[in-house]
Design a protein around this motif. Structure first.
Motif, PDB file in Angstrom:
ATOM      1  N   GLN A   1     -26.080  20.347 -45.612  1.00  0.00           N
ATOM      2  CA  GLN A   1     -27.405  20.555 -46.211  1.00  0.00           C
ATOM      3  C   GLN A   1     -28.430  19.624 -45.582  1.00  0.00           C
ATOM      4  N   ILE A   2     -28.075  18.355 -45.437  1.00  0.00           N
ATOM      5  CA  ILE A   2     -29.013  17.365 -44.893  1.00  0.00           C
ATOM      6  C   ILE A   2     -29.358  17.668 -43.442  1.00  0.00           C
TER       7      ILE A   2
ATOM      8  N   GLU B   1     -31.660  20.759 -43.387  1.00  0.00           N
ATOM      9  CA  GLU B   1     -33.018  20.413 -43.801  1.00  0.00           C
ATOM     10  C   GLU B   1     -33.753  19.620 -42.719  1.00  0.00           C
TER      11      GLU B   1
ATOM     12  N   ASP C   1     -32.167  12.701 -43.877  1.00  0.00           N
ATOM     13  CA  ASP C   1     -32.504  11.825 -44.999  1.00  0.00           C
ATOM     14  C   ASP C   1     -31.215  11.232 -45.566  1.00  0.00           C
TER      15      ASP C   1
ATOM     16  N   GLU D   1     -30.769   8.802 -47.658  1.00  0.00           N
ATOM     17  CA  GLU D   1     -30.811   8.558 -49.104  1.00  0.00           C
ATOM     18  C   GLU D   1     -30.492   9.836 -49.880  1.00  0.00           C
ATOM     19  N   LYS D   2     -31.040  10.957 -49.436  1.00  0.00           N
ATOM     20  CA  LYS D   2     -30.764  12.224 -50.110  1.00  0.00           C
ATOM     21  C   LYS D   2     -29.299  12.614 -49.901  1.00  0.00           C
ATOM     22  N   TYR D   3     -28.787  12.364 -48.708  1.00  0.00           N
ATOM     23  CA  TYR D   3     -27.380  12.633 -48.410  1.00  0.00           C
ATOM     24  C   TYR D   3     -26.483  11.881 -49.388  1.00  0.00           C
TER      25      TYR D   3
ATOM     26  N   GLU E   1     -27.311  10.624 -52.269  1.00  0.00           N
ATOM     27  CA  GLU E   1     -27.551  11.104 -53.637  1.00  0.00           C
ATOM     28  C   GLU E   1     -26.764  12.393 -53.896  1.00  0.00           C
ATOM     29  N   LEU E   2     -26.731  13.305 -52.930  1.00  0.00           N
ATOM     30  CA  LEU E   2     -25.947  14.536 -53.084  1.00  0.00           C
ATOM     31  C   LEU E   2     -24.470  14.223 -53.275  1.00  0.00           C
TER      32      LEU E   2
ATOM     33  N   ARG F   1     -23.915  12.652 -56.715  1.00  0.00           N
ATOM     34  CA  ARG F   1     -24.004  13.703 -57.745  1.00  0.00           C
ATOM     35  C   ARG F   1     -22.683  14.486 -57.824  1.00  0.00           C
TER      36      ARG F   1
END
Length: 140
Positions: free
Chosen positions: A114-115, A118, A127, A129-131, A133-134, A137
């Motif tokens: 996904q990262i 994107e 990203d 940080e988003k990686y 966070e995913l 989660r």
């Protein structure tokens, strides 16, 4: 391998599998790759077929690209070995505590995919940080 071509990546995995079958010495990176090759017996025939170096694995064909899949496993294994991004190893361990190591790696792979997608779409760096966070989660 810092920026290998498609052919170099494919040859790397095919050579690793050949060296393993012929009981030849592996480099540390090849040994790491071999662990994931062994976890995927469905790819063994592909790794022995020289025609695989030119094969296309398009989504509309319904076949998983074994070289991309193994490359993602290898990238994640390297990330875990150095805990980069920081915290990935702990999140992975939480996933492993609820499932098995292979399934946990696949959950990381989904986040990584996904990262990367994107970043390509947005023409921006991935990203981290988003990686993370995913992954957190998914780990709950």
């Amino acid at each position: 391998m810092f920026n290998p071509s498609r052919e170099q990546v494919r040859q790397f995995f095919m050579d690793t599998w050949r060296k393993h079958r012929q009981d030849e010495l592996l480099t540390p990176l090849e040994a790491m790759a071999l662990d994931w090759i062994i976890e995927h017996p469905e790819y063994h025939a592909v790794l022995m077929d020289e025609a695989s170096t030119d094969a296309d694995y398009l989504p509309e064909g319904g076949r998983t690209n074994p070289f991309l899949h193994l490359s993602m496993h290898l990238a994640i294994a390297e990330q875990l070995s150095i805990d980069q991004p920081p915290g990935i190893r702990a999140a992975y361990q939480r996933l492993v505590s609820r499932t098995d190591a292979h399934h946990a790696a696949h959950q990381l792979m989904e986040a990584l995919g996904q990262i990367v997608w994107e970043a390509q779409r947005d023409r921006s760096p991935p990203d981290s940080e988003k990686y993370l966070e995913l992954i957190r989660r998914a780990a709950g």
